[in-house]
Design an enzyme around this catalytic site. Sequence first.
Site, PDB file in Angstrom:
ATOM      1  N   ARG A   1       0.851  -1.181   0.000  1.00  0.00           N
ATOM      2  CA  ARG A   1       0.000   0.000   0.000  1.00  0.00           C
ATOM      3  C   ARG A   1       0.895   1.242   0.000  1.00  0.00           C
ATOM      4  NH1 ARG A   1      -4.320  -1.540   4.855  1.00  0.00           N
ATOM      5  NH2 ARG A   1      -5.024  -3.520   3.961  1.00  0.00           N
TER       6      ARG A   1
ATOM      7  N   ASP B   1       0.672   5.605   0.649  1.00  0.00           N
ATOM      8  CA  ASP B   1      -0.143   6.724   1.104  1.00  0.00           C
ATOM      9  C   ASP B   1      -0.258   7.788   0.022  1.00  0.00           C
ATOM     10  OD1 ASP B   1      -0.544   5.648   3.663  1.00  0.00           O
ATOM     11  OD2 ASP B   1       1.325   6.517   4.411  1.00  0.00           O
TER      12      ASP B   1
ATOM     13  N   TYR C   1      12.056   0.009  -0.266  1.00  0.00           N
ATOM     14  CA  TYR C   1      11.684   1.406  -0.502  1.00  0.00           C
ATOM     15  C   TYR C   1      12.944   2.252  -0.649  1.00  0.00           C
ATOM     16  CZ  TYR C   1       6.787   0.664   0.923  1.00  0.00           C
ATOM     17  OH  TYR C   1       5.488   0.240   1.003  1.00  0.00           O
TER      18      TYR C   1
ATOM     19  N   ARG D   1       8.752   6.544   6.609  1.00  0.00           N
ATOM     20  CA  ARG D   1       8.786   8.003   6.765  1.00  0.00           C
ATOM     21  C   ARG D   1       9.151   8.394   8.183  1.00  0.00           C
ATOM     22  NH1 ARG D   1       3.082   9.834   4.909  1.00  0.00           N
ATOM     23  NH2 ARG D   1       3.858  11.797   5.789  1.00  0.00           N
TER      24      ARG D   1
END
Length: 248
Positions: free
Chosen positions: A50, A52, A111, A198
């Site tokens: 997923r 954001d 990531y 993050r």
Amino acid sequence: MTRFAFTLEFDGTPFMGLQRQAHGPSIQQAVEEAIERVTGEQAIMFAAGRTDAGVHALFMRAHVDIQKDIAPFRLMEAMNYHLRPNPIAVLDCAVVADDWHARFSCIGRSYIYRIVNRRAPLTIGLNHAWQVSKPLDAEAMHEAAQALVGHHDFTTFRSVHCQSASPLKTLDSLNVRRQGEHVIIETAARSYLHHQVRSMVGALSFVGLGQWPVERVGQALAARNRQALPVNAPPDGLFFNRAFYPGE
């Protein structure tokens, strides 16, 4: 019914995230609508992860089940045609086994987070990097990041809205390097908590700015308290990089 696996590249700036949202556009909605235009079927897309609002993807794996008899290359070409002008591209498409699942067959995800470390405003990198105008010590950030590698309780780095059953995760790697004015953070793990990447980047930025000593990141992890976290890095610089599967 045929299962098609494909790889998506997308700019997340105009979307509310990957999954369908009631309050705005999503990557899933755009892809499913494109498939319906091609096949006349209301297929459901499943993705490896997923993202954001505002988060991007370089190689997001996904799959759909389709009844129509269509070649993978033709499906890819038609999807790309109907996805315009959305900033979404299908990079490849192939038929896979019925038990292959983009999410549940995935054994790892990586990531990349991009920081542009300069005073001049962003132009080309606007919405695709976090601009930090004060100098960052990338070596100190990398040293601090190693405290997060391994199996830990990541409550400190977990969103209060996270739906994961447990805060325990195993981080396989977290590396920070400088390339000219760019500071690149790369991480790999089987799975992540909501906002974990993050949150980790936000903490590391405090080390890079000299506002935290290197050991403070490990102390924040051990606190298992969201209040120990200074700030979340913005979504702009975050990219889903790759999904890993057995045999690939």
